[in-house]
Design an enzyme around this catalytic site. Structure first.
Site, mmCIF file in Angstrom:
data_model
loop_
_atom_site.group_PDB
_atom_site.id
_atom_site.type_symbol
_atom_site.label_atom_id
_atom_site.label_comp_id
_atom_site.label_asym_id
_atom_site.label_seq_id
_atom_site.Cartn_x
_atom_site.Cartn_y
_atom_site.Cartn_z
ATOM 1 N N TYR A 65 0.833 -1.203 0.000
ATOM 2 C CA TYR A 65 0.000 0.000 0.000
ATOM 3 C C TYR A 65 0.872 1.260 0.000
ATOM 4 C CZ TYR A 65 -4.197 2.750 0.946
ATOM 5 O OH TYR A 65 -5.253 3.624 0.844
ATOM 6 N N GLU A 108 -4.999 6.795 6.183
ATOM 7 C CA GLU A 108 -5.061 5.599 5.349
ATOM 8 C C GLU A 108 -4.018 4.560 5.723
ATOM 9 O OE1 GLU A 108 -4.003 6.279 1.158
ATOM 10 O OE2 GLU A 108 -3.550 8.335 1.732
ATOM 11 N N LYS A 152 -1.123 -0.604 -13.952
ATOM 12 C CA LYS A 152 -1.604 -0.318 -12.613
ATOM 13 C C LYS A 152 -3.117 -0.493 -12.503
ATOM 14 C CE LYS A 152 -2.215 1.177 -8.490
ATOM 15 N NZ LYS A 152 -1.832 0.349 -7.341
#
Length: 515
Positions: free
Chosen positions: A350, A384, A445
């Site tokens: 991430y 996040e 992506k």
């Protein structure tokens, strides 16, 4: 459960108070054992409730010497380097002693609040000294830290919902600090900063400890590729627990696959896990990587309606009310909740898109660098990276691409190394050549919210309730804000909050507004 697999504390609720102090109780979203501690200093008392992995002692999260006490949640990744800057006696004590809090205490005695400019980690910390209290976050604010200033007392916590239920006389406002939605008197400590508060006067000074680099480095291809691979490899190694098999969340994209490949190389074994829905998944791409690396691989499939019912849990854990961020985090939250058994240390891919502009498909380099600069300037407060997302199920997650040294390198590389030969994130892809299948290295992506169908499913849910296309994004914001108000501000447990009922409420409000 291996003792080295977890920090000494996942989170805390702490009170620093002039004179005698009370030990705060807390109801964390983080799953674990809660232990209370009190340190009576000459001028003030530091008390805390620490949440930690069951059967492990939280003692390494708290250190005290004379009139100074340190409390830390999370972990430090550059311990060996930090010990080299300490005097021989202090370095030896910190090395053989009680863990990260002991190390921070030694650094604080030597450098004062500037000590946090040296630390590369995933942490939130409180330092009590004299009548001062210091509240510090890591460079990315990846362990959120909130505070309620009061008269002669400061209360701080890694989950703002615990402060909402903590009665304390409201103190003076803090200039320049971010307020928390619908929670008067509560503030979030900025990422990469130390807030120094005087308990007697209530005055506050904020000292930045890190900022994203604004300059850009011009280096050759081979030098850039080698630097990226070396930095990321060091970051992954720093996050592995010795003697355990790493667990990596794997989508089959270059970001997570790169972390998996480096973890496999460092540890000699690997476990990977992927999540999809009945509408979309990336299982074939993830299996390709898992087979290539010889990983023990698992897959979880959720029905789309079941995924969307977990929106309240995602908001509750992240304490974010940004609908775009919640869409990114929802699949991860669902995956963490699907992992049965004891808590695990989990690595993810991430965050790589932010310093590398991976979601920006523009070939014009000025636009690409503008995207990097904007995203690095606006990530703070989005939560996040919050460890609570996995800690609600007793897991500890960590993100190698947001290591401080990796960020310093990736952000400052000139844009032509990020978009090159028509390929997004070129320098990362080139760094992973030879470690991964060619198909994976060259795969375009795809965001986790796209690969799982989260964004389209959320939009469809709103459309099914009569919300027109042009109002979908604003409706998402209203839904997420109401979920935040219900689960974080008002204290409703997410098990008792229905996504469907909230969507119906928002749809009705929008219809009344359009009438």
């Amino acid at each position: 459960m291996d003792e080295q697999a977890f920090p000494a504390a996942f989170g805390f609720l702490a009170s620093a108070r002039l004179g005698e102090g009370r030990i705060p109780g807390a109801a964390f979203a983080t799953r674990g054992t809660c232990t209370r501690r009190r340190e009576r200093l000459r001028t003030q008392t530091l008390t805390a409730s620490l949440v930690h992995a069951p059967d492990l002692t939280p003692e390494p999260a708290l250190a005290r010497e004379a009139d100074t006490a340190v409390l830390i949640a999370g972990e430090i990744y550059n311990r060996d380097e930090l010990r080299t800057v300490l005097p021989t006696e202090a370095g030896a004590a910190a090395s053989a002693g009680q863990g990260d809090a002991e190390l921070v205490l030694a650094l604080f005695h030597r450098y004062g609040h500037h000590a946090f400019r040296l630390v590369n980690g995933r942490f939130a910390a409180v330092v009590a000294e004299g009548r001062r209290v210091l509240l510090a976050t890591d460079h990315a604010g990846s362990v959120p830290l909130y505070l309620r200033p009061g008269r002669g007392e400061v209360v701080a916590a890694t989950e703002v919902k615990t402060l909402a239920r903590y009665a304390s006389p409201q103190g003076p406002p803090i200039a320049g600090a971010r307020r928390v939605r619908r929670m008067p008197g509560l503030y979030q400590v900025p990422a990469g900063a130390v807030m120094v508060m005087d308990l007697k006067t209530g005055t506050t000074e904020t000292h930045p400890t890190w900022a994203p680099p604004l300059s850009r480095r011009i280096v050759g291809e081979s030098e850039a590729v080698e630097a990226v691979r070396t930095a990321l490899d060091a970051s992954v190694r720093a996050r592995l627990a010795p003697g355990t098999t790493p667990l990596v969340v794997l989508s089959g994209g270059i970001d997570s696959s790169g972390v998996a490949a480096l973890a496999r190389h460092a540890a000699g074994s690997l476990e990977t896990v992927s999540m999809g829905t009945d509408t979309r998944n990336e299982f074939p791409q993830a299996r390709l990587v898992a087979d290539h690396l010889g990983s023990e691989h698992g897959e979880f499939t959720l029905r789309t309606p079941d995924l969307l019912t977990q929106l309240p849990h995602t908001v509750w854990a992240s304490e974010s009310h940004d609908p775009d961020i919640i869409e990114y985090l929802l699949p991860l939250t669902a995956l963490y909740r699907a992992l049965d058994g004891p808590g695990r240390r989990i690595l993810t891919g991430y965050g790589a898109d932010i310093p590398l502009a991976g979601m920006h498909r523009e070939d014009r380099l000025p636009d690409l660098d503008s995207a990097v600069a904007h995203d690095m300037a606006t990530f703070d407060g989005l939560n996040e990276m919050s460890p609570v997302l996995s800690a609600v199920c007793g897991h500890w997650s960590t993100h190698p691409y947001w290591d401080r040294d990796v960020l310093d390198l990736l952000v400052c590389l000139e844009a032509g190394l990020k978009r090159r030969y028509g390929r997004d994130k070129w320098v990362l892809r080139a760094a992973m050549e030879g470690l991964l299948p060619e198909e994976t290295v060259n795969r375009p992506k795809l965001g986790v919210h796209e690969g799982s169908g989260t964004t389209s499913s959320f939009s469809l849910l709103l459309a099914d309730h009569g919300i027109p296309d042009e109002s979908i994004h604003s409706a998402k914001r209203l839904v997420v804000e109401e979920l935040f108000d219900r689960t974080v501000v008002e204290g409703d447990h997410p098990d008792h909050v229905s996504t469907g009922s909230v969507v119906e409420s928002v749809a009705a409000r929008l219809k009344r507004g359009a009438a």
